[in-house]
Design a protein around this motif. Structure first.
Motif, PDB file in Angstrom:
ATOM      1  N   ARG A 189      29.324  31.863  20.663  1.00  0.00           N
ATOM      2  CA  ARG A 189      29.152  32.303  22.016  1.00  0.00           C
ATOM      3  C   ARG A 189      30.440  32.744  22.834  1.00  0.00           C
ATOM      4  O   ARG A 189      31.448  31.869  22.782  1.00  0.00           O
ATOM      5  CB  ARG A 189      28.557  31.322  23.024  1.00  0.00           C
ATOM      6  CG  ARG A 189      27.909  31.553  24.281  1.00  0.00           C
ATOM      7  CD  ARG A 189      26.979  30.749  24.885  1.00  0.00           C
ATOM      8  NE  ARG A 189      27.523  29.228  24.528  1.00  0.00           N
ATOM      9  CZ  ARG A 189      27.863  28.370  25.454  1.00  0.00           C
ATOM     10  NH1 ARG A 189      28.198  29.192  26.541  1.00  0.00           N
ATOM     11  NH2 ARG A 189      28.363  27.113  25.196  1.00  0.00           N
ATOM     12  N   HIS A 190      30.691  33.839  23.446  1.00  0.00           N
ATOM     13  CA  HIS A 190      31.705  34.340  24.178  1.00  0.00           C
ATOM     14  C   HIS A 190      31.259  34.426  25.604  1.00  0.00           C
ATOM     15  O   HIS A 190      30.083  34.594  25.754  1.00  0.00           O
ATOM     16  CB  HIS A 190      32.185  35.665  23.577  1.00  0.00           C
ATOM     17  CG  HIS A 190      32.657  35.531  22.315  1.00  0.00           C
ATOM     18  ND1 HIS A 190      34.032  35.375  21.807  1.00  0.00           N
ATOM     19  CD2 HIS A 190      32.002  35.995  21.083  1.00  0.00           C
ATOM     20  CE1 HIS A 190      34.066  35.285  20.812  1.00  0.00           C
ATOM     21  NE2 HIS A 190      32.933  35.705  20.136  1.00  0.00           N
ATOM     22  N   ARG A 191      32.261  33.879  26.366  1.00  0.00           N
ATOM     23  CA  ARG A 191      31.899  33.951  27.835  1.00  0.00           C
ATOM     24  C   ARG A 191      33.017  34.845  28.616  1.00  0.00           C
ATOM     25  O   ARG A 191      34.342  34.997  27.921  1.00  0.00           O
ATOM     26  CB  ARG A 191      32.150  32.591  28.476  1.00  0.00           C
ATOM     27  CG  ARG A 191      30.699  31.735  27.985  1.00  0.00           C
ATOM     28  CD  ARG A 191      30.885  30.405  28.492  1.00  0.00           C
ATOM     29  NE  ARG A 191      32.031  29.634  27.984  1.00  0.00           N
ATOM     30  CZ  ARG A 191      31.960  28.960  26.757  1.00  0.00           C
ATOM     31  NH1 ARG A 191      30.947  28.938  26.091  1.00  0.00           N
ATOM     32  NH2 ARG A 191      33.179  28.486  26.110  1.00  0.00           N
ATOM     33  N   ILE A 192      32.676  35.620  29.740  1.00  0.00           N
ATOM     34  CA  ILE A 192      33.788  36.118  30.364  1.00  0.00           C
ATOM     35  C   ILE A 192      34.579  35.121  31.176  1.00  0.00           C
ATOM     36  O   ILE A 192      34.111  34.176  31.868  1.00  0.00           O
ATOM     37  CB  ILE A 192      32.923  37.003  31.215  1.00  0.00           C
ATOM     38  CG1 ILE A 192      32.211  38.226  30.762  1.00  0.00           C
ATOM     39  CG2 ILE A 192      34.067  37.898  32.304  1.00  0.00           C
ATOM     40  CD1 ILE A 192      31.382  38.916  31.508  1.00  0.00           C
ATOM     41  N   PHE A 193      35.806  35.232  30.867  1.00  0.00           N
ATOM     42  CA  PHE A 193      36.639  34.136  31.394  1.00  0.00           C
ATOM     43  C   PHE A 193      36.670  33.780  32.824  1.00  0.00           C
ATOM     44  O   PHE A 193      36.611  32.528  33.361  1.00  0.00           O
ATOM     45  CB  PHE A 193      38.320  34.589  31.054  1.00  0.00           C
ATOM     46  CG  PHE A 193      38.565  34.490  29.617  1.00  0.00           C
ATOM     47  CD1 PHE A 193      37.957  33.815  28.770  1.00  0.00           C
ATOM     48  CD2 PHE A 193      39.896  34.783  29.291  1.00  0.00           C
ATOM     49  CE1 PHE A 193      38.179  34.099  27.438  1.00  0.00           C
ATOM     50  CE2 PHE A 193      40.217  34.861  27.960  1.00  0.00           C
ATOM     51  CZ  PHE A 193      39.281  34.515  26.940  1.00  0.00           C
ATOM     52  N   PHE A 194      36.391  34.807  33.935  1.00  0.00           N
ATOM     53  CA  PHE A 194      36.326  34.258  34.947  1.00  0.00           C
ATOM     54  C   PHE A 194      35.207  33.698  35.507  1.00  0.00           C
ATOM     55  O   PHE A 194      35.230  33.087  36.789  1.00  0.00           O
ATOM     56  CB  PHE A 194      36.475  35.510  35.973  1.00  0.00           C
ATOM     57  CG  PHE A 194      35.485  36.603  36.027  1.00  0.00           C
ATOM     58  CD1 PHE A 194      34.247  36.397  36.904  1.00  0.00           C
ATOM     59  CD2 PHE A 194      35.685  37.638  35.115  1.00  0.00           C
ATOM     60  CE1 PHE A 194      33.307  37.188  36.688  1.00  0.00           C
ATOM     61  CE2 PHE A 194      34.367  38.794  35.105  1.00  0.00           C
ATOM     62  CZ  PHE A 194      33.403  38.454  35.857  1.00  0.00           C
ATOM     63  N   ILE A 195      34.122  33.439  34.849  1.00  0.00           N
ATOM     64  CA  ILE A 195      33.085  32.707  35.259  1.00  0.00           C
ATOM     65  C   ILE A 195      33.153  31.333  34.428  1.00  0.00           C
ATOM     66  O   ILE A 195      32.045  30.475  34.807  1.00  0.00           O
ATOM     67  CB  ILE A 195      31.637  33.442  35.121  1.00  0.00           C
ATOM     68  CG1 ILE A 195      31.367  33.715  33.518  1.00  0.00           C
ATOM     69  CG2 ILE A 195      31.835  34.684  35.802  1.00  0.00           C
ATOM     70  CD1 ILE A 195      30.235  34.254  33.234  1.00  0.00           C
ATOM     71  N   SER A 196      34.136  31.181  33.495  1.00  0.00           N
ATOM     72  CA  SER A 196      33.941  29.913  32.546  1.00  0.00           C
ATOM     73  C   SER A 196      34.547  28.751  33.397  1.00  0.00           C
ATOM     74  O   SER A 196      35.432  28.863  34.499  1.00  0.00           O
ATOM     75  CB  SER A 196      34.698  30.054  31.545  1.00  0.00           C
ATOM     76  OG  SER A 196      34.227  31.008  30.572  1.00  0.00           O
ATOM     77  N   ALA A 199      37.624  23.729  31.277  1.00  0.00           N
ATOM     78  CA  ALA A 199      37.494  23.122  30.078  1.00  0.00           C
ATOM     79  C   ALA A 199      36.962  24.001  29.134  1.00  0.00           C
ATOM     80  O   ALA A 199      37.327  24.296  27.974  1.00  0.00           O
ATOM     81  CB  ALA A 199      36.713  21.893  30.206  1.00  0.00           C
ATOM     82  N   GLU A 200      35.663  24.874  29.399  1.00  0.00           N
ATOM     83  CA  GLU A 200      35.254  25.954  28.448  1.00  0.00           C
ATOM     84  C   GLU A 200      36.365  26.887  28.386  1.00  0.00           C
ATOM     85  O   GLU A 200      36.354  27.527  27.192  1.00  0.00           O
ATOM     86  CB  GLU A 200      33.908  26.417  29.397  1.00  0.00           C
ATOM     87  CG  GLU A 200      32.784  25.492  29.240  1.00  0.00           C
ATOM     88  CD  GLU A 200      31.578  26.056  29.959  1.00  0.00           C
ATOM     89  OE1 GLU A 200      30.904  26.484  29.012  1.00  0.00           O
ATOM     90  OE2 GLU A 200      31.566  26.398  30.963  1.00  0.00           O
ATOM     91  N   VAL A 330      40.677  18.059  19.297  1.00  0.00           N
ATOM     92  CA  VAL A 330      39.423  17.830  19.485  1.00  0.00           C
ATOM     93  C   VAL A 330      39.061  17.619  20.969  1.00  0.00           C
ATOM     94  O   VAL A 330      37.825  17.992  21.467  1.00  0.00           O
ATOM     95  CB  VAL A 330      39.008  16.281  18.596  1.00  0.00           C
ATOM     96  CG1 VAL A 330      37.540  16.080  18.850  1.00  0.00           C
ATOM     97  CG2 VAL A 330      39.564  16.272  17.175  1.00  0.00           C
ATOM     98  N   LEU A 331      39.984  16.976  21.898  1.00  0.00           N
ATOM     99  CA  LEU A 331      39.699  16.842  23.069  1.00  0.00           C
ATOM    100  C   LEU A 331      39.541  18.343  23.993  1.00  0.00           C
ATOM    101  O   LEU A 331      38.495  18.614  24.713  1.00  0.00           O
ATOM    102  CB  LEU A 331      40.795  16.113  24.043  1.00  0.00           C
ATOM    103  CG  LEU A 331      40.740  16.107  25.268  1.00  0.00           C
ATOM    104  CD1 LEU A 331      39.367  15.119  25.646  1.00  0.00           C
ATOM    105  CD2 LEU A 331      41.793  15.355  26.004  1.00  0.00           C
ATOM    106  N   ILE A 332      40.418  19.309  23.506  1.00  0.00           N
ATOM    107  CA  ILE A 332      40.227  20.399  23.938  1.00  0.00           C
ATOM    108  C   ILE A 332      38.875  21.223  23.558  1.00  0.00           C
ATOM    109  O   ILE A 332      38.195  21.662  24.289  1.00  0.00           O
ATOM    110  CB  ILE A 332      41.347  21.485  23.551  1.00  0.00           C
ATOM    111  CG1 ILE A 332      42.602  20.636  24.215  1.00  0.00           C
ATOM    112  CG2 ILE A 332      41.084  22.707  24.065  1.00  0.00           C
ATOM    113  CD1 ILE A 332      44.065  21.473  23.822  1.00  0.00           C
ATOM    114  N   LEU A 333      38.665  21.343  22.258  1.00  0.00           N
ATOM    115  CA  LEU A 333      37.626  21.742  21.892  1.00  0.00           C
ATOM    116  C   LEU A 333      36.146  21.093  22.443  1.00  0.00           C
ATOM    117  O   LEU A 333      35.182  21.632  22.387  1.00  0.00           O
ATOM    118  CB  LEU A 333      37.362  21.570  20.282  1.00  0.00           C
ATOM    119  CG  LEU A 333      36.169  22.474  19.854  1.00  0.00           C
ATOM    120  CD1 LEU A 333      36.310  23.939  19.813  1.00  0.00           C
ATOM    121  CD2 LEU A 333      36.117  21.912  18.242  1.00  0.00           C
ATOM    122  N   SER A 334      36.185  19.970  22.980  1.00  0.00           N
ATOM    123  CA  SER A 334      34.899  19.291  23.397  1.00  0.00           C
ATOM    124  C   SER A 334      34.713  19.963  24.984  1.00  0.00           C
ATOM    125  O   SER A 334      33.697  19.626  25.129  1.00  0.00           O
ATOM    126  CB  SER A 334      35.288  17.788  23.795  1.00  0.00           C
ATOM    127  OG  SER A 334      36.234  17.529  24.768  1.00  0.00           O
TER     128      SER A 334
END
Length: 489
Positions: A189-196, A199-200, A330-334
């Motif tokens: 899943r890819h998201r547009i950065f400005f709506i993330s 943490a995502e 792992v923390l960042i990926l969470s």
């Protein structure tokens, strides 16, 4: 003594080894007299070398007898000693014998030669004789020609090592080809950065192929260091073979373990791309830990000495820096919403450990435990097999503990910083496991050896217990999840 040291110690040991003069004999023996250095440099004793001044060697080790004629210029009986110039000082090797007043006597001493990675070496030996604390001495030189042994070593590596490396890489190519055929339909899943959410967004960054390139570049820095020290410590024709063969051996089992960990989760399996992202994070973590470990070890060594600093850093420093740098991935990926529970956390942490083990093992195989330092090709092969199979698992199992806590708390409450709480609880567990492993390694190094090969007893048992626990836990969690989901079981 076991050679399975943390990454920083492998490099520091290599730095130390490059500064040592090659030795033709054993280190100084306890109880021998402290003969002033001026006794040798003064050249006041008549010493004539009878045995050959140059030797040619066909094996890694050889024993030769040094024979000299010593003339006693005094009217008193003198005791003659032999010393080796090493570490910028004279080190007494042993007693040559007694020489009577005005006597010219032939004396002999057994020398043990071993290959140190250089085609030609010259050893500076000192002969000193004296009585009542007054010494006279002189210097002799013995040359070593290791070209025949180097040719033999290069032939062995080429005839057996290169085909084996090709086989390992071919197996990896087939494994990865199969993985690609299974995962080519994966969608991440890819998201547009400005709506993330932040943490995502951060999680998306570290799973991007562009970030993989940065992480691989960090690993390439250490690979360049590996190559530099390999070629500076060993003749280039052999050094390149050791570097390339060590790299093939270093990457094989970590990638096999990575694929096996991904395939192990047969129910609601995570995308392989996320596993690769954690693998490359582990590669980057080697550079981070290396820089911090090296700085801390040097600082500690300036206070308590190098040998004590190694022990302190192995048990107290390396576990903290390495597990922190690895577990942060792992923390960042969470931050991803599709980050699963406890089992996903274990597998992601394990993947990071495999990336870390790949680079660390390469440094170990090429610099610290190459055929020159361990005493031959068979010993080298043993070390590579042992470390690839068992020590690689250690890094994965330790960081898997951090991932387990992160995944567990993330599953309980996806928002509200619970993943951070899991990280703060799991990281100390990973550090303690890692520290215990290194401590047990130190203890294991005192166990007697058979056939000159270390027999580690304690630390692999710790790793295997944790590994089997993860397997049993993973089977249980997947069976329970499948049974509890509506419409299944």
């Amino acid at each position: 003594m076991s050679n399975r040291l943390p990454l920083v110690f492998s490099l520091l040991l290599a730095l130390a080894l490059t500064s040592l003069l090659p030795a033709a004999a054993q280190p100084s023996m306890p109880g021998e007299p402290a003969i002033p250095a001026g006794a040798y440099t003064g050249r006041s004793l008549n010493v004539h070398l009878i045995s050959p001044a140059n030797y040619t060697f066909y094996d890694f080790k050889a024993n030769e007898t040094l024979t000299v004629a010593v003339t006693n210029p005094t009217g008193s009986r003198m005791t003659a000693y032999i010393a080796l110039y090493r570490h910028n000082k004279w080190n007494v090797l042993g007693k040559l014998g007694e020489v009577g007043p005005g006597e010219n006597r032939t004396l002999s001493y057994p020398l043990n030669f071993s290959y140190h990675g250089r085609t030609a070496e010259t050893d500076q030996l000192g002969i000193a004789a004296g009585f009542d604390g007054t010494y006279s001495g002189n210097i002799i030189h013995v040359g070593e020609n290791w070209a025949p042994y180097e040719n033999r070593l290069a032939s062995t590596l080429s005839l057996f090592g290169v085909p084996m490396a090709g086989l390992l890489l071919g197996i990896l190519a087939m494994i990865m080809g199969r993985v690609f055929s299974v995962t080519q339909r994966e969608h991440i899943r890819h998201r547009i950065f400005f709506i993330s959410r932040p943490a995502e967004l951060l999680a998306d960054v570290i799973t991007s192929p562009l970030f993989w390139l940065f992480e691989l570049a960090c690993g390439a820095v250490l690979v360049a260091i590996i190559l530099f020290f390999t070629l500076s410590d060993i003749s280039p024709d052999i050094g390149w073979l050791i570097f390339l063969l060590g790299g093939a051996a270093a990457i094989f089992m970590p990638v096999v373990y990575l694929v096996a960990a991904w395939a192990f989760k047969y129910y609601r399996r995570q995308t392989f791309r996320l596993m690769v992202s954690m693998f490359t994070w582990g590669i980057m973590a080697t550079l981070i830990a290396f820089l911090i470990n090296t700085a801390c070890t040097l600082l500690i060594g300036a206070v308590v000495g190098k040998s004590v600093a190694f022990a302190i850093a192995a048990v107290l420093v390396a576990p903290v820096t390495e597990e922190t740098s690895k577990g942060t991935g792992v923390l960042i990926l969470s931050g991803r919403r599709d980050f699963g529970g406890l089992l996903d956390g274990i597998l992601y942490g394990f993947a990071i450990g495999m990336g870390f083990a790949f680079i660390e093992n390469w440094l170990y195989f090429a610099v610290n435990a190459n055929p020159v330092h361990v005493g031959g090709v068979m010993e080298w092969a043993y070390d590579m097999l042992y470390r690839s199979l068992l020590d690689s698992l250690g890094h994965g199992c330790f960081t898997g503990a951090t991932g387990a806590f992160v995944g567990y708390f993330k599953a309980r409450r996806p928002a509200g910083g619970f993943a951070v709480k899991g990280f703060l609880l799991g990281l100390p567990v990973a550090m303690v496991l890692h520290s215990s492993f290194n401590l047990l390694d130190v203890i294991g190094s005192t166990v007697p050896t058979a056939f000159g090969i270390p027999l580690p007893l304690f630390d692999p048992l710790l790793t295997l217990v944790i590994f089997v626990f993860y397997i049993c836990l993973g089977i249980y969690l997947q069976a329970r999840e499948k049974h509890e989901r509506p419409g299944t079981g």
